[in-house]
Enzyme design. Structure first.
Site, PDB file in Angstrom:
ATOM      1  N   SER A  89       0.845  -1.194   0.000  1.00 48.69           N
ATOM      2  CA  SER A  89       0.000   0.000   0.000  1.00 48.69           C
ATOM      3  C   SER A  89       0.881   1.245   0.000  1.00 48.69           C
ATOM      4  O   SER A  89       1.804   1.352   0.808  1.00 48.69           O
ATOM      5  CB  SER A  89      -0.908   0.012   1.240  1.00 48.69           C
ATOM      6  OG  SER A  89      -1.723  -1.137   1.285  1.00 48.69           O
TER       7      SER A  89
ATOM      8  N   GLY B  34      -6.417  -0.046   4.680  1.00 47.30           N
ATOM      9  CA  GLY B  34      -5.517  -1.140   4.354  1.00 47.30           C
ATOM     10  C   GLY B  34      -6.187  -2.494   4.469  1.00 47.30           C
ATOM     11  O   GLY B  34      -5.964  -3.386   3.636  1.00 47.30           O
ATOM     12  N   ASP B  35      -7.019  -2.657   5.497  1.00 49.19           N
ATOM     13  CA  ASP B  35      -7.757  -3.908   5.663  1.00 49.19           C
ATOM     14  C   ASP B  35      -8.752  -4.090   4.522  1.00 49.19           C
ATOM     15  O   ASP B  35      -8.942  -5.197   4.006  1.00 49.19           O
ATOM     16  CB  ASP B  35      -8.502  -3.909   7.001  1.00 49.19           C
ATOM     17  CG  ASP B  35      -7.574  -3.669   8.179  1.00 49.19           C
ATOM     18  OD1 ASP B  35      -6.390  -4.022   8.083  1.00 49.19           O
ATOM     19  OD2 ASP B  35      -8.046  -3.104   9.188  1.00 49.19           O
TER      20      ASP B  35
END
Length: 325
Positions: free
Chosen positions: A227, A258-259
């Site tokens: 990321s 991000g998840d």
């Protein structure tokens, strides 16, 4: 089926104020509490978007009951391994003009006995999924480790997943990632700052990120999904390097983005998509997530037209958020 393991789950408490001042009484305009932790967030995002998942985590006390009730209300299949300890609380303070300030508790200790019970629970869940022929079975190990976690824990989980034929993903950083790499996870997902720290090199361009990702391939990872914040994401495996980015995305809250991106990648891969489409799906999920005030979101298909994936990343393209080791 995608099995997420969250060794250090949390109750996410998001507090919003119209303004904020230190050494003063601040009044919240809204407040929410959600079952959270990296793997749990991935499972919630997958479930909300129609992908079969199971969230596994240690929990106890009243907060453990809260976690179970919250996930059940959202229709997320969950397996809480009794820990005898309360789940930690992570606080996010949202103030106009800021993306979110976090205060995270460390979490209850995870000793040898509980670590072994988690490993046994993962084995049972994976064996069950494989016996049911639940499509591509993925084991995603997500997030930080609480105090006292044995050094063998992540290498043993990666080894177990590989032994049983599951696709193994590690979304962690620092010592956790360092321990997991030699065990050969199929995919690791650092952000640009974690990647810089792990490789010990500054990352100022997309080319730097691709080079650092290839170093992790040489250390045991099958693929790297990195990321880059506002600069998008990079995917690298032994056969390709890809750079993807979204344009004109409205950002309300970056917590959990991000998840969400990992959920998007795994959702597409579970459907048999090629790496480029998996990367586009990761960016679609993240772009949808940042437009919501909390970590709960639904994918906005209209955002797909704003995403571009380049098969030959421009090596000299400078990052707007360069990272130092």
């Amino acid at each position: 089926m995608i099995l997420t393991v969250t060794p250090n789950p949390a109750v996410d408490w998001t507090v919003t104020t119209d303004d904020f001042a230190f050494d003063a009484v601040n009044v919240a305009s809204s407040s929410t509490r959600e079952a959270s932790g990296k793997g749990i967030n991935v499972s919630v995002a997958l479930q909300r978007n129609g992908v079969r998942t199971l969230a596994l985590f240690p929990a106890g006390g009243g907060t453990g009951v809260f976690m179970a009730e919250q996930l059940a209300a959202m229709g997320v299949a969950a397996l809480a391994v009794p820990s005898g300890a309360e789940v930690r609380t992570n606080i996010t303070l949202r103030v106009p003009g800021h993306s979110g300030t976090k205060i995270n508790e460390q979490g209850a200790p995870l000793g040898e006995e509980l670590a072994q019970r988690l490993l046994d629970a993962v084995r049972s869940a994976l064996v069950g999924a494989l016996e049911r022929h639940d499509g591509v079975v993925t084991l995603a190990l997500c997030g930080s480790l609480p105090p006292g976690t044995p050094e063998w824990f992540h290498p043993a989980l990666v080894g177990l997943g590989r032994e049983l034929g599951a696709a193994v993903v590690v979304d962690a950083s620092g010592e956790v990632l360092r321990r997991a790499l030699p065990a050969g996870p199929g995919l690791v997902k650092p952000n640009v700052h974690e990647l810089a720290a792990e490789t010990g090199r500054p990352l100022a361009t997309v080319g730097d990120v691709v080079s650092a990702a290839r170093e992790l391939l040489g250390r045991g990872a099958g693929a790297v999904l990195a990321s880059l914040g506002a600069d998008g994401m990079v995917y690298v495996d032994a056969e390709c390097a890809l750079h993807g980015k979204a344009s004109a995305v409205s950002v309300l809250n970056t917590v959990g983005a991000g998840d969400a991106s990992l959920a998007g990648f795994l959702a597409a891969r579970a459907g048999g998509a090629a790496p480029a489409e998996c990367l586009a799906s990761a960016i679609l999920y993240a772009s949808s997530a940042v437009g919501h005030a909390t970590t709960l979101f639904d994918v906005d298909p209209a955002l797909r037209e704003r995403i571009t994936v380049t098969a030959e990343p421009e090596a000299g393209l400078e990052l707007s958020e360069p990272a130092q080791p």
